[in-house]
Design a protein around this motif. Structure first.
Motif, PDB file in Angstrom:
ATOM      1  N   GLU A  31      -7.725  -2.872  -5.628  1.00 45.17           N
ATOM      2  CA  GLU A  31      -6.679  -2.574  -4.494  1.00 45.17           C
ATOM      3  C   GLU A  31      -5.169  -3.071  -4.797  1.00 45.17           C
ATOM      4  OE1 GLU A  31      -6.452  -5.387  -0.811  1.00 45.17           O
ATOM      5  OE2 GLU A  31      -8.404  -6.032  -1.439  1.00 45.17           O
ATOM      6  N   ALA A  32      -4.376  -2.715  -4.068  1.00 42.84           N
ATOM      7  CA  ALA A  32      -2.891  -3.212  -4.207  1.00 42.84           C
ATOM      8  C   ALA A  32      -2.514  -4.518  -3.675  1.00 42.84           C
ATOM      9  CB  ALA A  32      -1.925  -2.082  -4.017  1.00 42.84           C
ATOM     10  N   HIS A  33      -3.636  -4.992  -2.726  1.00 43.83           N
ATOM     11  CA  HIS A  33      -2.993  -5.949  -1.899  1.00 43.83           C
ATOM     12  C   HIS A  33      -1.728  -5.854  -1.067  1.00 43.83           C
ATOM     13  CE1 HIS A  33      -6.346  -9.085  -3.076  1.00 43.83           C
ATOM     14  NE2 HIS A  33      -6.188  -8.266  -4.338  1.00 43.83           N
ATOM     15  N   SER A  34      -1.544  -4.768  -0.718  1.00 45.90           N
ATOM     16  CA  SER A  34      -0.341  -4.373  -0.053  1.00 45.90           C
ATOM     17  C   SER A  34      -0.463  -3.049   0.813  1.00 45.90           C
ATOM     18  CB  SER A  34       1.002  -4.507  -0.463  1.00 45.90           C
ATOM     19  OG  SER A  34       1.906  -4.019   0.183  1.00 45.90           O
ATOM     20  N   SER A  35      -0.612  -2.804   2.100  1.00 49.40           N
ATOM     21  CA  SER A  35      -1.104  -1.374   2.730  1.00 49.40           C
ATOM     22  C   SER A  35       0.225  -0.703   2.281  1.00 49.40           C
ATOM     23  CB  SER A  35      -1.311  -1.534   4.073  1.00 49.40           C
ATOM     24  OG  SER A  35      -2.549  -1.926   4.344  1.00 49.40           O
ATOM     25  N   VAL A  36       1.603  -1.039   2.259  1.00 47.55           N
ATOM     26  CA  VAL A  36       2.611  -0.228   2.091  1.00 47.55           C
ATOM     27  C   VAL A  36       2.486   0.400   0.689  1.00 47.55           C
ATOM     28  CG1 VAL A  36       4.981  -0.164   1.718  1.00 47.55           C
ATOM     29  CG2 VAL A  36       4.157  -1.221   3.780  1.00 47.55           C
ATOM     30  N   LEU A  37       2.460  -0.569  -0.297  1.00 52.74           N
ATOM     31  CA  LEU A  37       2.205   0.017  -1.539  1.00 52.74           C
ATOM     32  C   LEU A  37       0.791   0.791  -1.718  1.00 52.74           C
ATOM     33  CD1 LEU A  37       3.184  -3.407  -3.663  1.00 52.74           C
ATOM     34  CD2 LEU A  37       4.430  -1.316  -3.414  1.00 52.74           C
ATOM     35  N   GLU A  38       0.084   0.359  -1.177  1.00 46.76           N
ATOM     36  CA  GLU A  38      -1.372   1.291  -1.262  1.00 46.76           C
ATOM     37  C   GLU A  38      -1.206   2.794  -0.817  1.00 46.76           C
ATOM     38  OE1 GLU A  38      -4.319   1.429  -3.274  1.00 46.76           O
ATOM     39  OE2 GLU A  38      -4.687  -0.795  -2.371  1.00 46.76           O
ATOM     40  N   VAL A  39      -0.528   2.619   0.128  1.00 47.86           N
ATOM     41  CA  VAL A  39      -0.385   4.052   0.960  1.00 47.86           C
ATOM     42  C   VAL A  39       0.707   4.910   0.095  1.00 47.86           C
ATOM     43  CG1 VAL A  39       0.649   5.632   2.758  1.00 47.86           C
ATOM     44  CG2 VAL A  39      -0.590   3.592   3.327  1.00 47.86           C
ATOM     45  N   TRP A  40       1.659   4.292  -0.560  1.00 46.13           N
ATOM     46  CA  TRP A  40       2.607   4.803  -1.478  1.00 46.13           C
ATOM     47  C   TRP A  40       2.057   5.324  -2.713  1.00 46.13           C
ATOM     48  CZ3 TRP A  40       8.263   2.750  -1.788  1.00 46.13           C
ATOM     49  CH2 TRP A  40       8.904   3.932  -2.218  1.00 46.13           C
ATOM     50  N   LEU A  41       1.029   4.533  -3.131  1.00 46.14           N
ATOM     51  CA  LEU A  41       0.431   4.752  -4.654  1.00 46.14           C
ATOM     52  C   LEU A  41      -0.806   5.722  -4.460  1.00 46.14           C
ATOM     53  CD1 LEU A  41      -0.428   3.690  -7.777  1.00 46.14           C
ATOM     54  CD2 LEU A  41      -2.198   2.571  -6.452  1.00 46.14           C
ATOM     55  N   GLY A  42      -1.581   6.085  -3.122  1.00 48.97           N
ATOM     56  CA  GLY A  42      -2.370   6.934  -2.991  1.00 48.97           C
ATOM     57  C   GLY A  42      -1.944   8.213  -2.590  1.00 48.97           C
ATOM     58  N   ALA A  43      -0.939   8.171  -1.424  1.00 48.61           N
ATOM     59  CA  ALA A  43      -0.496   9.300  -0.708  1.00 48.61           C
ATOM     60  C   ALA A  43       1.030   9.730  -0.824  1.00 48.61           C
ATOM     61  CB  ALA A  43      -0.693   9.151   0.774  1.00 48.61           C
TER      62      ALA A  43
END
Length: 407
Positions: free
Chosen positions: A306-318
């Motif tokens: 995981e990216a340990h940040s939902s903002v970065l996670e969403v940007w990375l995946g979506a």
């Protein structure tokens, strides 16, 4: 209410993995048959409950949610499913993202609960998780502790356990304020147990998020009440307290910034940010990047998945397209709960604001949106209650009903 509590408990993830791994001798993974079936069934049951809402014999219906929030939630859920068409791992993206189509249904049900039932559902779900974790730690240290002797309980890591305990503590504090007798003793027991579990977990980020959320919610409610009673003097005093609290928070973060918990996250954030630059608009497909060895082997920290940040996670995946509705949803959740706390300061509005603030702060350092998470469901529920676009949220209805009749 018990079914809502069960759904939220399941979406804390840990108990599902614990049952599969410890009781069914299964592996730890999202694609395990039992694990996957539990999440799929949870999403399907929630969806079916919403679809069949109009057939309820009582005549009651789910309230009309904020159209803006509903549109953002629907777009986000559909977009991450569509990301399977350009995903690096289409089967994984498709299989996991479709579950997100059912989570908004549970969020709608949560948003429709009156405050007493909502608090009971949150307290029951978090309380069961905390009690079970404490029992596991006491009875079987080999299972309940990690290699650093931090508490895991029925969860896979301390940063999954601690936020659930913090949520239980917020509910416990809320109950202590406006309950009496046996219920207050139960609230004290829940709060005490939660503090013990949080302390045992050793999660600094959860403690920091809890302190900021509870403190900020108290400031908002106190400022409004002070304004009503004493005008500008009380507001100035509250602003001073808020400023001191902000300085203390900044100092704590600065002091912790070089510690491993943040140093490791900064490394992960840097690597993820570099990867985002390769596909900034559409992303790599929901969940997919964490199954690509070429990426996860670039640094041992990426093996955590995981990216340990939902903002970065969403940007990375979506991609940026998915990030926009995500930010709209969390923005509406924060706006709605803050507005309710200012307009109608009390235990209910304080509880909602403290919960939302805590979950949002946690999402800055953890990727809760990536998992089939209670965190994401509660944030969507808060957004649906915001009333933006239609003043018919439960909070808005209560405010309207409480206004004096004139004519």
């Amino acid at each position: 209410m018990p079914l809502v509590a069960l759904g939220l408990l399941i979406l804390t993830n840990g108990p599902v993995f614990f049952v599969n791994r410890r009781l069914l001798d299964g592996a730890l993974g999202w694609e395990e048959p039992f694990t996957r079936q539990v999440f799929v069934v949870t999403a399907l049951v929630a969806g079916a409950a919403v679809v069949l809402d109009r057939y309820r014999e009582s005549g009651e219906r789910l309230f009309r949610p904020s159209p803006t929030a509903a549109a953002a939630i629907a777009f986000f859920a559909v977009w991450i499913v569509l990301s399977s068409f350009w995903s690096l791992a289409p089967d994984i993206t498709r299989g996991r993202s479709v579950i997100y189509l059912g989570l908004p249904a549970l969020a709608w049900i949560v948003a429709d609960l009156d405050f007493a039932r909502l608090r009971a559902a949150l307290g029951l779900a978090a309380g069961v998780a905390v009690a079970a974790s404490l029992l596991v730690v006491i009875s079987t240290e080999r299972i309940g502790l990690d290699r650093n002797d931090d508490w895991l309980g029925v969860y896979t890591n301390r940063n999954s356990l601690a936020p659930v305990a913090a949520l239980a503590l917020i509910v416990g504090l809320s109950l202590m304020v406006d309950t009496r007798g046996g219920r207050r003793l139960g609230a004290v027991a829940l709060s005490t147990m939660s503090v013990i579990v949080m302390s045992g977990s050793g999660s600094r980020t959860a403690w920091l998020a809890l302190a900021v959320a509870v403190g900020a919610a108290v400031v908002v409610v106190t400022a409004r009440r002070g304004w009503d009673r004493h005008g500008g003097r009380a507001l100035a005093a509250t602003a001073g307290v808020a400023a001191v609290g902000t300085l203390i928070t900044v100092a704590l973060i600065a002091n912790m910034w070089s510690e491993p918990t943040f140093a490791q996250r900064r490394t992960i954030w840097s690597l993820v940010w570099d990867k985002i630059g390769e596909r900034p608009l559409q992303g790599f497909g929901w969940f997919s990047i964490w199954g690509v060895p070429e990426f996860t082997s670039a640094d041992p920290l990426l093996a955590r998945g995981e990216a340990h940040s939902s903002v970065l996670e969403v940007w990375l995946g979506a991609g940026l397209v998915g990030l926009v509705p995500f930010l709209v949803i969390v923005g509406l959740a924060l706006h709605g709960t803050t507005r309710a706390a200012w307009r109608d300061p009390g235990v209910e509005s304080w509880t909602w604001l403290a919960v939302v603030l805590f979950l949002l702060i946690e999402n800055l350092t953890e990727s809760f949106v990536l998992w089939f998470s209670y965190n994401w469901v509660i944030l969507m529920a808060a957004a649906l209650r915001s009333g933006v676009g239609a003043p018919r949220s439960p909070a808005a209805r209560r405010l309207a009903a409480s206004e004096p009749v004139t004519g």
